[in-house]
Design a protein around this motif. Structure first.
Motif, PDB file in Angstrom:
ATOM      1  N   PHE A 184      61.670-105.667  -3.146  1.00 51.67           N
ATOM      2  CA  PHE A 184      61.085-106.672  -2.258  1.00 51.67           C
ATOM      3  C   PHE A 184      62.058-107.073  -1.163  1.00 51.67           C
ATOM      4  O   PHE A 184      61.663-107.311  -0.021  1.00 51.67           O
ATOM      5  CB  PHE A 184      60.617-107.896  -3.056  1.00 51.67           C
ATOM      6  N   ALA A 185      63.358-107.113  -1.473  1.00 50.89           N
ATOM      7  CA  ALA A 185      64.371-107.451  -0.465  1.00 50.89           C
ATOM      8  C   ALA A 185      64.365-106.431   0.674  1.00 50.89           C
ATOM      9  O   ALA A 185      64.593-106.785   1.838  1.00 50.89           O
ATOM     10  CB  ALA A 185      65.752-107.531  -1.102  1.00 50.89           C
ATOM     11  N   ASP A 186      64.085-105.158   0.346  1.00 54.09           N
ATOM     12  CA  ASP A 186      63.993-104.130   1.386  1.00 54.09           C
ATOM     13  C   ASP A 186      62.797-104.381   2.301  1.00 54.09           C
ATOM     14  O   ASP A 186      62.884-104.177   3.516  1.00 54.09           O
ATOM     15  CB  ASP A 186      63.884-102.729   0.770  1.00 54.09           C
ATOM     16  N   LEU A 187      61.675-104.818   1.715  1.00 53.84           N
ATOM     17  CA  LEU A 187      60.516-105.150   2.545  1.00 53.84           C
ATOM     18  C   LEU A 187      60.849-106.277   3.510  1.00 53.84           C
ATOM     19  O   LEU A 187      60.496-106.224   4.692  1.00 53.84           O
ATOM     20  CB  LEU A 187      59.328-105.569   1.674  1.00 53.84           C
ATOM     21  N   VAL A 188      61.524-107.295   2.994  1.00 55.23           N
ATOM     22  CA  VAL A 188      61.901-108.423   3.829  1.00 55.23           C
ATOM     23  C   VAL A 188      62.833-107.959   4.954  1.00 55.23           C
ATOM     24  O   VAL A 188      62.672-108.364   6.110  1.00 55.23           O
ATOM     25  CB  VAL A 188      62.560-109.536   2.982  1.00 55.23           C
ATOM     26  N   SER A 189      63.778-107.074   4.633  1.00 53.05           N
ATOM     27  CA  SER A 189      64.695-106.583   5.673  1.00 53.05           C
ATOM     28  C   SER A 189      63.961-105.748   6.723  1.00 53.05           C
ATOM     29  O   SER A 189      64.405-105.666   7.864  1.00 53.05           O
ATOM     30  CB  SER A 189      65.852-105.793   5.059  1.00 53.05           C
ATOM     31  N   LEU A 190      62.818-105.148   6.360  1.00 55.64           N
ATOM     32  CA  LEU A 190      61.984-104.426   7.325  1.00 55.64           C
ATOM     33  C   LEU A 190      61.122-105.391   8.152  1.00 55.64           C
ATOM     34  O   LEU A 190      60.387-104.965   9.037  1.00 55.64           O
ATOM     35  CB  LEU A 190      61.053-103.443   6.608  1.00 55.64           C
ATOM     36  N   GLY A 191      61.192-106.678   7.818  1.00 56.25           N
ATOM     37  CA  GLY A 191      60.394-107.664   8.536  1.00 56.25           C
ATOM     38  C   GLY A 191      59.001-107.843   7.969  1.00 56.25           C
ATOM     39  O   GLY A 191      58.108-108.377   8.626  1.00 56.25           O
ATOM     40  N   CYS A 192      58.793-107.419   6.729  1.00 57.18           N
ATOM     41  CA  CYS A 192      57.474-107.473   6.098  1.00 57.18           C
ATOM     42  C   CYS A 192      57.475-108.490   4.958  1.00 57.18           C
ATOM     43  O   CYS A 192      58.398-108.533   4.161  1.00 57.18           O
ATOM     44  CB  CYS A 192      57.126-106.077   5.561  1.00 57.18           C
ATOM     45  N   ASP A 193      56.441-109.297   4.895  1.00 55.99           N
ATOM     46  CA  ASP A 193      56.242-110.209   3.775  1.00 55.99           C
ATOM     47  C   ASP A 193      54.854-109.928   3.212  1.00 55.99           C
ATOM     48  O   ASP A 193      54.016-109.323   3.877  1.00 55.99           O
ATOM     49  CB  ASP A 193      56.354-111.656   4.234  1.00 55.99           C
ATOM     50  N   LEU A 194      54.614-110.344   1.971  1.00 54.68           N
ATOM     51  CA  LEU A 194      53.324-110.109   1.321  1.00 54.68           C
ATOM     52  C   LEU A 194      52.747-111.425   0.777  1.00 54.68           C
ATOM     53  O   LEU A 194      52.734-111.658  -0.421  1.00 54.68           O
ATOM     54  CB  LEU A 194      53.477-109.107   0.171  1.00 54.68           C
ATOM     55  N   PRO A 195      52.240-112.295   1.652  1.00 56.71           N
ATOM     56  CA  PRO A 195      51.683-113.556   1.160  1.00 56.71           C
ATOM     57  C   PRO A 195      50.351-113.347   0.430  1.00 56.71           C
ATOM     58  O   PRO A 195      49.596-112.427   0.734  1.00 56.71           O
ATOM     59  CB  PRO A 195      51.485-114.371   2.437  1.00 56.71           C
TER      60      PRO A 195
END
Length: 166
Positions: free
Chosen positions: A70-81
């Protein structure tokens, strides 16, 4: 009770609601949990909001199991609300109980990512909770829904739907 209240739709009795078989959760990702004091209310029963935390933990670990951190997604600028949530409490869980939270991603439809959950006893004989959650991919910088998922994320989601839905 007023006449108008009597005419309004009434909820069916609990016995009228289908309870899924715990066997339908066999190939789902499993996340074991033991109920701790901070998960419960003063009566030693799991507080309703705790289930949401467990579901998110299981979802994050399920993604990690297929190589998505999930930290990699955040670093790509992606969140999953979470944009939609439905939860059915079948029976309460007591302090100290060991349970298994089972989850699977059911489908990706456009920008929506759908997950199913079941919380069962360790022996699979008791069903405590069933739930459905819908997420969307959000561009954190712009604050807008991503119309296309990052390619590595999309590829991994394709793998997870193949692995956990068979």
């Amino acid at each position: 009770m007023s006449e108008e209240q009597a005419r309004q739709a009434q909820l069916p009795p609990t016995s009228a609601i289908d309870t899924p078989s715990t066997q339908e959760f066999e190939s789902w990702f499993e996340y074991p949990v033991r109920v701790q004091p901070h998960h419960t209310d003063y009566a030693g029963v799991v507080w309703h909001g705790t289930y949401l935390t467990w579901m998110e933990e299981a979802r994050v670990e399920c993604l990690r199991s297929i190589g998505i951190d999930f930290a990699d997604l955040v670093s790509l600028g992606c969140d999953l609300p979470v944009v939609e949530l439905s939860i059915r409490y079948h029976r309460s869980i007591q302090l100290g109980t060991a349970i298994i939270l089972k989850t699977r991603m059911t489908e990706v439809t456009g920008v929506r990512i759908n997950w199913d959950y079941g919380i069962v006893s360790n022996d699979g004989q008791e069903l405590y909770v069933t739930a459905k959650v819908t997420l969307v991919a959000l561009d954190r910088e712009r604050g807008k829904i991503m119309r296309r998922l990052p390619p590595t994320f999309q590829d991994a989601l394709t793998r997870i739907s193949t692995v956990h839905n068979n």
